[in-house]
Design a protein around this motif. Structure first.
Motif, mmCIF file in Angstrom:
data_model
loop_
_atom_site.group_PDB
_atom_site.id
_atom_site.type_symbol
_atom_site.label_atom_id
_atom_site.label_comp_id
_atom_site.label_asym_id
_atom_site.label_seq_id
_atom_site.Cartn_x
_atom_site.Cartn_y
_atom_site.Cartn_z
ATOM 1 N N ALA A 174 8.961 15.964 13.083
ATOM 2 C CA ALA A 174 9.597 17.209 12.646
ATOM 3 C C ALA A 174 10.358 17.046 11.345
ATOM 4 C CB ALA A 174 10.537 17.718 13.740
ATOM 5 N N GLU A 175 10.829 15.837 11.037
ATOM 6 C CA GLU A 175 11.664 15.612 9.864
ATOM 7 C C GLU A 175 11.057 14.534 8.966
ATOM 8 O OE1 GLU A 175 14.223 17.450 9.204
ATOM 9 O OE2 GLU A 175 14.344 18.507 11.128
ATOM 10 N N ALA A 176 11.173 14.741 7.657
ATOM 11 C CA ALA A 176 10.625 13.789 6.696
ATOM 12 C C ALA A 176 11.256 12.410 6.830
ATOM 13 C CB ALA A 176 10.827 14.318 5.270
ATOM 14 N N GLN A 177 12.540 12.357 7.166
ATOM 15 C CA GLN A 177 13.234 11.080 7.225
ATOM 16 C C GLN A 177 12.658 10.151 8.283
ATOM 17 O OE1 GLN A 177 15.369 10.261 4.903
ATOM 18 N NE2 GLN A 177 15.541 8.177 5.749
ATOM 19 N N ARG A 178 12.177 10.734 9.395
ATOM 20 C CA ARG A 178 11.585 9.907 10.439
ATOM 21 C C ARG A 178 10.349 9.188 9.907
ATOM 22 N NH1 ARG A 178 12.763 6.733 14.237
ATOM 23 N NH2 ARG A 178 12.063 5.581 12.415
ATOM 24 N N LEU A 179 9.544 9.886 9.124
ATOM 25 C CA LEU A 179 8.345 9.279 8.554
ATOM 26 C C LEU A 179 8.704 8.251 7.490
ATOM 27 C CD1 LEU A 179 5.242 9.568 8.912
ATOM 28 C CD2 LEU A 179 5.261 11.055 6.902
ATOM 29 N N ALA A 180 9.791 8.490 6.777
ATOM 30 C CA ALA A 180 10.188 7.588 5.691
ATOM 31 C C ALA A 180 10.598 6.222 6.217
ATOM 32 C CB ALA A 180 11.326 8.212 4.881
ATOM 33 N N ASN A 181 11.105 6.179 7.440
ATOM 34 C CA ASN A 181 11.566 4.915 8.017
ATOM 35 C C ASN A 181 10.548 4.420 9.034
ATOM 36 O OD1 ASN A 181 14.010 4.974 6.552
ATOM 37 N ND2 ASN A 181 14.897 6.377 8.049
ATOM 38 N N LEU A 182 9.685 3.497 8.610
ATOM 39 C CA LEU A 182 8.623 2.982 9.468
ATOM 40 C C LEU A 182 8.777 1.472 9.589
ATOM 41 C CD1 LEU A 182 6.002 3.580 11.067
ATOM 42 C CD2 LEU A 182 4.741 3.186 8.938
ATOM 43 N N ASN A 183 9.096 1.014 10.791
ATOM 44 C CA ASN A 183 9.277 -0.414 11.043
ATOM 45 C C ASN A 183 8.865 -0.657 12.494
ATOM 46 O OD1 ASN A 183 9.963 -3.103 10.984
ATOM 47 N ND2 ASN A 183 12.157 -2.738 11.274
ATOM 48 N N TYR A 184 7.596 -1.021 12.698
ATOM 49 C CA TYR A 184 7.045 -1.025 14.044
ATOM 50 C C TYR A 184 6.721 -2.434 14.544
ATOM 51 C CZ TYR A 184 2.331 -1.541 11.991
ATOM 52 O OH TYR A 184 1.216 -1.999 11.319
ATOM 53 N N ASP A 185 6.466 -2.539 15.832
ATOM 54 C CA ASP A 185 6.072 -3.776 16.486
ATOM 55 C C ASP A 185 4.572 -3.971 16.271
ATOM 56 O OD1 ASP A 185 5.208 -5.722 18.379
ATOM 57 O OD2 ASP A 185 6.891 -5.260 19.698
ATOM 58 N N PHE A 186 4.223 -4.842 15.334
ATOM 59 C CA PHE A 186 2.826 -5.011 14.901
ATOM 60 C C PHE A 186 1.925 -5.402 16.066
ATOM 61 C CE2 PHE A 186 -0.762 -7.308 13.109
ATOM 62 C CZ PHE A 186 -1.088 -6.589 11.974
ATOM 63 N N GLU A 187 2.299 -6.410 16.829
ATOM 64 C CA GLU A 187 1.427 -6.906 17.891
ATOM 65 C C GLU A 187 1.312 -5.903 19.034
ATOM 66 O OE1 GLU A 187 -0.611 -9.358 17.798
ATOM 67 O OE2 GLU A 187 0.083 -10.004 15.812
ATOM 68 N N ALA A 188 2.397 -5.231 19.368
ATOM 69 C CA ALA A 188 2.335 -4.240 20.445
ATOM 70 C C ALA A 188 1.436 -3.072 20.066
ATOM 71 C CB ALA A 188 3.747 -3.745 20.779
ATOM 72 N N LEU A 189 1.560 -2.619 18.824
ATOM 73 C CA LEU A 189 0.729 -1.502 18.385
ATOM 74 C C LEU A 189 -0.736 -1.923 18.286
ATOM 75 C CD1 LEU A 189 1.190 1.465 17.676
ATOM 76 C CD2 LEU A 189 1.282 0.816 15.261
ATOM 77 N N LYS A 190 -0.975 -3.123 17.791
ATOM 78 C CA LYS A 190 -2.353 -3.618 17.696
ATOM 79 C C LYS A 190 -2.995 -3.692 19.075
ATOM 80 C CE LYS A 190 -5.054 -7.517 15.913
ATOM 81 N NZ LYS A 190 -4.992 -8.808 15.158
ATOM 82 N N THR A 191 -2.254 -4.157 20.054
ATOM 83 C CA THR A 191 -2.792 -4.292 21.410
ATOM 84 C C THR A 191 -3.213 -2.950 21.979
ATOM 85 O OG1 THR A 191 -1.492 -6.287 21.853
ATOM 86 C CG2 THR A 191 -2.254 -5.018 23.761
#
Length: 278
Positions: free
Chosen positions: A167-184
């Protein structure tokens, strides 16, 4: 080993420091899969397209990331179109991919070549709640940060993507995710990227695309995901068609990209961009 020429371009941009880099290999016949995989790993870009034969409007193409074959890749297709334009000229090229035939119209505009691909027929499904919950956890996002007007979906136009709109641009601007969890979870669900979007206006979207299954933290321009998003918006009547939307991607990475998406009332989604050598 099958011989061919290897080109390095960046797509959806007119400057070498923007867009998404892609390799384009062109030869008389395609190399063996293990050789294509090795070349793609050596190139080191998110994808390399392998194209054969070396002449004609009808070609076969395969796409490889540094880690695996990919069913379809938009930015490497745009880069391929520009290479064909420069080497052969304007025309309507027909690329036979593993997911179907993708027409690519190539033309020179303002002194530079641009290419327009028409995707295979798009489709989508509602994203299962468990998948959304797991993805949000890996992203570190809260469900209340999502845009209720664009529900989560699995969308396809040659490859599957999970669409999550915020809903907000700021949420998209801050992206720092768990690489291995998302890959799985992406490997388990057959996803190529996550199409994370914020809708600025009726026809302008901002996008970020994690691509851990390709060994890439984030794609600066994702043509296949752009086509999938266009098909989803049309099918759910979240946009009035026919129309054209602009997807702005790569800005947070310092590689700004512009993806023009023509959404007709029916049929494949048309994705247009330029590419330059790097």
């Amino acid at each position: 080993m099958t011989s061919g020429s290897l080109h390095r371009l960046t797509a959806f941009t007119t400057t070498a420091n923007g867009g998404n880099p892609a390799g384009v290999w062109i030869g008389e016949t395609l190399p063996a899969p293990e050789i294509m995989q090795r070349i793609a790993a050596e190139v080191g870009f998110s994808e390399t397209a392998f194209v054969a034969p070396a002449i004609g409007l009808e070609r076969t193409v395969r796409y490889y990331s540094s880690e695996a074959e990919v069913s379809f890749c938009g930015h490497a297709t745009i880069a391929t179109g520009v290479v064909l334009g420069e080497s052969v000229g304007d025309g309507l090229y027909r690329l036979t991919t593993t997911v179907g035939t993708v027409p690519v119209a190539v033309r020179k505009r303002d002194g530079n070549y641009e290419a327009s691909l028409t995707s295979v027929e798009p489709k989508h499904t509602a994203a299962p709640e468990a998948l959304v919950t797991e993805a949000l956890t890996a992203l570190g996002w809260r469900r209340e940060e999502l845009d209720g007007a664009i529900p989560p979906a699995r969308a396809y136009a040659g490859a599957w993507h999970l669409v999550l709109a915020v809903a907000e641009a700021q949420r998209l601007a801050n992206l720092n995710y768990d690489f291995e969890a998302l890959k799985t979870l992406m490997l388990r669900d057959g996803l190529t990227t996550l199409q994370l979007v914020w809708r600025e206006s009726a026809t302008v979207f901002h996008s970020r695309n994690p691509f851990p299954v390709g060994g890439v933290v984030e794609d600066p321009a994702t043509g296949a995901a752009a086509a999938a998003l266009g098909g989803y918006l049309r099918a759910e009547k979240l946009i009035t068609t026919p129309t054209t939307i602009l997807i702005r991607q790569g800005e947070a990475m310092g590689r700004p990209s512009r993806i023009n998406v023509d959404i007709p009332s029916s049929g494949g989604i048309v994705v247009t961009g330029q590419a330059v050598w790097i």
